[in-house]
Design a protein around this motif. Structure first.
Motif, PDB file in Angstrom:
ATOM      1  N   GLU A  94       4.638  16.853  -4.295  1.00  0.00           N
ATOM      2  CA  GLU A  94       4.104  15.786  -5.143  1.00  0.00           C
ATOM      3  C   GLU A  94       3.924  16.255  -6.587  1.00  0.00           C
ATOM      4  OE1 GLU A  94       0.361  12.828  -4.665  1.00  0.00           O
ATOM      5  OE2 GLU A  94       2.090  12.634  -3.332  1.00  0.00           O
ATOM      6  N   ILE A 116       6.417   6.847  -7.720  1.00  0.00           N
ATOM      7  CA  ILE A 116       6.387   7.830  -6.642  1.00  0.00           C
ATOM      8  C   ILE A 116       6.540   7.170  -5.279  1.00  0.00           C
ATOM      9  CG2 ILE A 116       3.888   7.971  -6.128  1.00  0.00           C
ATOM     10  CD1 ILE A 116       4.261  11.080  -6.407  1.00  0.00           C
ATOM     11  N   GLU A 117       6.024   5.948  -5.130  1.00  0.00           N
ATOM     12  CA  GLU A 117       6.144   5.247  -3.846  1.00  0.00           C
ATOM     13  C   GLU A 117       7.594   4.871  -3.568  1.00  0.00           C
ATOM     14  OE1 GLU A 117       3.965   4.983  -1.425  1.00  0.00           O
ATOM     15  OE2 GLU A 117       2.640   6.165  -2.703  1.00  0.00           O
ATOM     16  N   TYR A 120       9.268   7.985  -2.318  1.00  0.00           N
ATOM     17  CA  TYR A 120       8.895   8.244  -0.925  1.00  0.00           C
ATOM     18  C   TYR A 120       9.594   7.270   0.038  1.00  0.00           C
ATOM     19  CZ  TYR A 120       5.220  11.558  -2.269  1.00  0.00           C
ATOM     20  OH  TYR A 120       4.538  12.647  -2.742  1.00  0.00           O
ATOM     21  N   ASP A 121       9.858   6.048  -0.426  1.00  0.00           N
ATOM     22  CA  ASP A 121      10.610   5.105   0.405  1.00  0.00           C
ATOM     23  C   ASP A 121      12.056   5.561   0.562  1.00  0.00           C
ATOM     24  OD1 ASP A 121       8.420   3.501   0.776  1.00  0.00           O
ATOM     25  OD2 ASP A 121       8.945   2.073  -0.803  1.00  0.00           O
ATOM     26  N   PRO A 124      11.740   9.531   3.009  1.00  0.00           N
ATOM     27  CA  PRO A 124      10.516   9.589   3.822  1.00  0.00           C
ATOM     28  C   PRO A 124      10.073  11.013   4.136  1.00  0.00           C
ATOM     29  CG  PRO A 124      12.024   7.937   4.689  1.00  0.00           C
ATOM     30  CD  PRO A 124      12.770   8.673   3.624  1.00  0.00           C
ATOM     31  N   ARG A 127       7.546  12.285   1.707  1.00  0.00           N
ATOM     32  CA  ARG A 127       6.188  11.789   1.936  1.00  0.00           C
ATOM     33  C   ARG A 127       5.477  12.672   2.967  1.00  0.00           C
ATOM     34  NH1 ARG A 127       4.239   6.618   1.132  1.00  0.00           N
ATOM     35  NH2 ARG A 127       6.340   5.732   1.143  1.00  0.00           N
ATOM     36  N   GLU A 128       6.227  13.041   4.024  1.00  0.00           N
ATOM     37  CA  GLU A 128       5.651  13.896   5.060  1.00  0.00           C
ATOM     38  C   GLU A 128       5.299  15.279   4.516  1.00  0.00           C
ATOM     39  OE1 GLU A 128       8.518  14.109   8.191  1.00  0.00           O
ATOM     40  OE2 GLU A 128       8.723  11.918   8.338  1.00  0.00           O
ATOM     41  N   ARG A 129       6.061  15.726   3.510  1.00  0.00           N
ATOM     42  CA  ARG A 129       5.885  17.082   2.986  1.00  0.00           C
ATOM     43  C   ARG A 129       5.196  17.093   1.617  1.00  0.00           C
ATOM     44  NH1 ARG A 129       8.381  18.056   7.197  1.00  0.00           N
ATOM     45  NH2 ARG A 129      10.513  18.757   7.612  1.00  0.00           N
ATOM     46  N   ARG A 130       4.509  16.045   1.269  1.00  0.00           N
ATOM     47  CA  ARG A 130       4.004  15.875  -0.092  1.00  0.00           C
ATOM     48  C   ARG A 130       3.116  17.026  -0.552  1.00  0.00           C
ATOM     49  NH1 ARG A 130       1.430  10.131   0.435  1.00  0.00           N
ATOM     50  NH2 ARG A 130       1.120  10.410  -1.805  1.00  0.00           N
TER      51      ARG A 130
END
Length: 241
Positions: A94, A116-117, A120-121, A124, A127-130
């Motif tokens: 992130e 950022i969203e 992440y879309d 994915p 997002r898991e590794r943020r």
């Protein structure tokens, strides 16, 4: 969107680019293929403002960016995903993405981080590794992070330098699928790639560069069918299809 005209560039006394011209229209994927040392990375670095040209002109959305700084070029809507990914290894996923929005944050503040969203879309796994350190990601995940970081600047033109290097075939397929999706979402892409077959299969048009000169250009399907391209970059001739 991008017009490069008669660009000359090099390093010290070494002349790498010799009157290179190309254009990229809005909403296209254009690929640049060629052997190692042909000048592909030098051209992207010159467009991105990392290497000052010795002649010629570069225009982005009609504006002259030939001598602009990298920051101004990002602000104008052009982002580069560098060769070798070059993520900030000691920082989290992130934090890497937030750094990608640095130029926009100077103008928009926290609103710049809403992108950022979307990243992440698209990815994915990020997002898991943020909270995970970027240096501990796999090669494919680092490439996704490098693309995501570039997208945080919300570019209209995204340039990718050898995104398939060192990646397993299945991961390469995923990365090229994402590049196609970027085009479908309205982005414009200039793709430098040694995997000529994969690049030409998703591109609208292509250029072939040899020893700093553009020697061939045309629709991607025409380049795929070209005998010289097949022999030099696809590893076979028409008879071996």
């Amino acid at each position: 969107m991008l017009k490069v005209r008669n660009i000359e560039a090099g390093y010290g006394k070494l002349r790498v680019l010799r009157r290179v011209s190309l254009h990229v229209a809005e909403g296209e994927i254009v690929t640049l293929i060629g052997a190692n040392g042909a000048g592909k990375t030098t051209l992207l670095n010159t467009i991105a403002g990392l290497l000052p040209p010795r002649g010629g002109e570069i225009r982005l959305n009609g504006a002259d960016i030939t001598t602009a700084t990298p920051q101004k070029i990002v602000r104008a809507g052009c982002s580069l995903v560098p060769e070798g990914r070059q993520v900030f290894a000691p920082l989290s996923v992130e934090e890497n993405l937030i750094l990608g929005a640095h130029v926009r944050r100077q103008q928009e503040g926290k609103r710049a981080l809403t992108e950022i969203e979307h990243v992440y879309d698209l990815f994915p796994v990020l997002r898991e590794r943020r909270t995970q350190l970027a240096g501990t990601l796999s090669g494919g995940e680092q490439q996704m992070l490098a693309i995501g970081r570039a997208l945080m600047a919300r570019p209209r033109l995204i340039m990718l330098d050898e995104p398939s290097t060192g990646l397993a075939p299945l991961v390469v397929k995923t990365i090229f699928g994402i590049i196609s999706r970027l085009r479908d979402e309205g982005n414009t892409v200039l793709l430098v790639e040694q995997n000529a077959r994969a690049a030409l299969h998703i591109a609208d048009r292509g250029y072939v560069i040899e020893t700093g000169r553009i020697i061939l250009q045309g629709p991607a399907e025409d380049l795929l069918a070209n005998r010289d391209v097949q022999r030099a970059y696809l590893g076979h001739g028409p008879a071996n299809e």
